[in-house]
Motif scaffolding. Structure first.
Motif, PDB file in Angstrom:
ATOM      1  N   LEU A  42       0.819  -1.207   0.000  1.00 55.24           N
ATOM      2  CA  LEU A  42       0.000   0.000   0.000  1.00 55.24           C
ATOM      3  C   LEU A  42       0.855   1.260   0.000  1.00 55.24           C
ATOM      4  O   LEU A  42       0.519   2.244  -0.668  1.00 55.24           O
ATOM      5  CB  LEU A  42      -0.937  -0.004   1.207  1.00 55.24           C
ATOM      6  N   ARG A  43       1.949   1.229   0.747  1.00 51.18           N
ATOM      7  CA  ARG A  43       2.847   2.381   0.745  1.00 51.18           C
ATOM      8  C   ARG A  43       3.358   2.670  -0.667  1.00 51.18           C
ATOM      9  O   ARG A  43       3.414   3.812  -1.108  1.00 51.18           O
ATOM     10  CB  ARG A  43       4.043   2.108   1.660  1.00 51.18           C
ATOM     11  N   GLN A  44       3.719   1.605  -1.378  1.00 53.28           N
ATOM     12  CA  GLN A  44       4.223   1.781  -2.737  1.00 53.28           C
ATOM     13  C   GLN A  44       3.151   2.376  -3.645  1.00 53.28           C
ATOM     14  O   GLN A  44       3.422   3.273  -4.443  1.00 53.28           O
ATOM     15  CB  GLN A  44       4.706   0.441  -3.282  1.00 53.28           C
ATOM     16  N   LEU A  45       1.933   1.883  -3.519  1.00 50.18           N
ATOM     17  CA  LEU A  45       0.839   2.396  -4.346  1.00 50.18           C
ATOM     18  C   LEU A  45       0.551   3.858  -4.032  1.00 50.18           C
ATOM     19  O   LEU A  45       0.328   4.675  -4.935  1.00 50.18           O
ATOM     20  CB  LEU A  45      -0.415   1.547  -4.141  1.00 50.18           C
ATOM     21  N   TYR A  46       0.543   4.190  -2.746  1.00 50.21           N
ATOM     22  CA  TYR A  46       0.283   5.572  -2.364  1.00 50.21           C
ATOM     23  C   TYR A  46       1.390   6.493  -2.873  1.00 50.21           C
ATOM     24  O   TYR A  46       1.123   7.619  -3.310  1.00 50.21           O
ATOM     25  CB  TYR A  46       0.174   5.689  -0.843  1.00 50.21           C
ATOM     26  N   GLN A  47       2.632   6.024  -2.838  1.00 46.63           N
ATOM     27  CA  GLN A  47       3.736   6.836  -3.334  1.00 46.63           C
ATOM     28  C   GLN A  47       3.611   7.074  -4.834  1.00 46.63           C
ATOM     29  O   GLN A  47       3.875   8.167  -5.329  1.00 46.63           O
ATOM     30  CB  GLN A  47       5.068   6.156  -3.023  1.00 46.63           C
ATOM     31  N   GLN A  48       3.181   6.039  -5.569  1.00 48.35           N
ATOM     32  CA  GLN A  48       2.986   6.216  -7.011  1.00 48.35           C
ATOM     33  C   GLN A  48       1.872   7.219  -7.285  1.00 48.35           C
ATOM     34  O   GLN A  48       1.990   8.070  -8.177  1.00 48.35           O
ATOM     35  CB  GLN A  48       2.670   4.869  -7.652  1.00 48.35           C
ATOM     36  N   ALA A  49       0.801   7.130  -6.528  1.00 50.43           N
ATOM     37  CA  ALA A  49      -0.296   8.089  -6.698  1.00 50.43           C
ATOM     38  C   ALA A  49       0.169   9.493  -6.356  1.00 50.43           C
ATOM     39  O   ALA A  49      -0.168  10.478  -7.039  1.00 50.43           O
ATOM     40  CB  ALA A  49      -1.479   7.690  -5.815  1.00 50.43           C
ATOM     41  N   GLU A  50       0.947   9.592  -5.304  1.00 52.60           N
ATOM     42  CA  GLU A  50       1.450  10.881  -4.847  1.00 52.60           C
ATOM     43  C   GLU A  50       2.350  11.538  -5.888  1.00 52.60           C
ATOM     44  O   GLU A  50       2.223  12.733  -6.187  1.00 52.60           O
ATOM     45  CB  GLU A  50       2.218  10.649  -3.556  1.00 52.60           C
ATOM     46  N   GLU A  51       3.266  10.765  -6.466  1.00 55.05           N
ATOM     47  CA  GLU A  51       4.172  11.321  -7.454  1.00 55.05           C
ATOM     48  C   GLU A  51       3.432  11.745  -8.721  1.00 55.05           C
ATOM     49  O   GLU A  51       3.753  12.762  -9.339  1.00 55.05           O
ATOM     50  CB  GLU A  51       5.272  10.317  -7.769  1.00 55.05           C
TER      51      GLU A  51
END
Length: 377
Positions: free
Chosen positions: A44-53
């Motif tokens: 989930l952290r990875q997905l949120y980071q991708q969304a954030e970027e």
């Protein structure tokens, strides 16, 4: 420093850049029930980071597009003025040419004097030729200068318009990328059971508590600084927004993303700052974390993709990720990058009483969001 399901992921920031291929996520598999809570949290952290970027790139493009539109408007107005001046200069040169041809100019009068039988009078009329020559020289110089200015403005206007059209296309691609990333998160969350979501929330809370204790032990939360007058106004504004929903790309007044909240708070305080968290980190004066004063901005994640406004006593007010609302959080709720001060020259107040926080200021769900949070523009 750990982050988690309830960690705020900012949709804001800067950089008018085309979304990097590295930000493109692979299809999100449904999370097997056999995965550990720590593994699910990492995904989930990875997905949120991708969304954030992706959101960061989008917001940066929107910020540049706004500047380009203003530039095109200004250039177009200047071009109209230059073309009007060019037409006037051409009329003036044409009028001088006609007068000379028809023998009605001062220069023609001088030629008549030169051919007269009284050349002594020429000395008395010497100013005529100087004036006639000066008028023609000035007219030609004006015409040449205005022509060059009009050509330059036309080229600049075309270039600015081309860049604006490119940014419009880029913005659409980046908007679609953000929606895709958020859909990935939604798919991931939908695949989890209630017990998995509960376990993720508890793990995230433990990690936030541990991170906050680590900050306290390091002395990073020892600051007792007082804000400047502008900082106090920024804090007061941000606190009044508690409870309003997070919407990526929003700058208020009814909803915010992370840097939308901080930039608007400082604009209301009388000191405009950059729109995005990356530009806030890049342009504003950096300060040690252990020297924070209320109103300073706390920047998170290695790429400066999240920002919160410091309240004092180790607390920040922030606009978390989609589905949550503006709230008060421990400063350690996200991986800390550093801090900046929007008004480094502002003298601290001699006395300061922190504003009262509304009931439930620290409450609010961080477990989900609606895809309707994505803008349709």
């Amino acid at each position: 420093m750990p982050g988690g399901v309830s960690r705020t992921v900012c949709a804001a920031a800067l950089a008018a850049v085309v979304l990097a291929p590295a930000a493109v996520a692979a299809p999100v598999p449904v999370a097997p029930k056999s995965k550990s809570v720590a593994q699910l949290l990492s995904e989930l952290r990875q997905l949120y980071q991708q969304a954030e970027e992706a959101a960061e790139a989008y917001n940066g493009t929107v910020a540049e597009l706004k500047q380009r539109k203003a530039q095109v408007k200004k250039l177009d107005a200047a071009l109209v003025t230059a073309r009007t001046a060019l037409a006037d200069s051409r009329d003036a040169v044409g009028r001088l040419a006609r007068e000379q041809y028809q023998g009605r100019s001062d220069f023609s009068a001088y030629l008549q004097l030169l051919m007269s039988r009284n050349p002594e009078g020429l000395l008395d009329q010497e100013h005529l030729i100087r004036r006639a020559a000066a008028v023609r020289t000035a007219a030609v110089q004006r015409l040449t200068g205005v022509e060059k200015r009009a050509d330059r403005l036309a080229a600049e206007s075309r270039a600015a318009l081309d860049r604006q059209q490119t940014l419009v296309s880029t913005r659409k691609k980046q908007r679609d990328a953000v929606r895709s990333r958020l859909k990935d998160v939604e798919t991931m969350l939908a695949s989890l059971s209630g017990s998995q979501l509960g376990a993720l929330s508890r793990l995230e809370q433990r990690e936030t508590t541990q991170a906050q204790h680590a900050l306290a032990a390091s002395g990073a939360l020892s600051s007792t600084g007082r804000p400047s007058a502008a900082g106090r106004r920024a804090v007061a504004y941000a606190i009044k927004q508690i409870g309003k929903p997070y919407v990526w790309g929003a700058q208020g007044p009814n909803s915010f993303d992370c840097s939308g909240l901080t930039s608007r708070a400082w604009a209301k305080a009388g000191r405009p700052i950059p729109r995005t968290s990356q530009e806030q980190w890049r342009q504003l004066r950096k300060v040690p974390v252990n020297a924070l004063r209320p109103g300073d901005l706390v920047i998170y994640f290695p790429k400066a993709t999240h920002v919160a406004l410091y309240l004092g006593k180790g607390l920040v007010v922030q606009a978390p990720r989609p589905g949550s609302r503006v709230k008060v959080s421990p400063m350690g709720s996200n991986p800390l990058l550093g801090a900046v001060r929007p008004d480094p020259g502002g003298a601290p107040l001699s006395k300061y009483r922190p504003p009262r926080l509304p009931s439930g200021a620290s409450s609010g769900s961080h477990t989900g969001y609606g895809s309707s949070s994505a803008p349709r523009r």
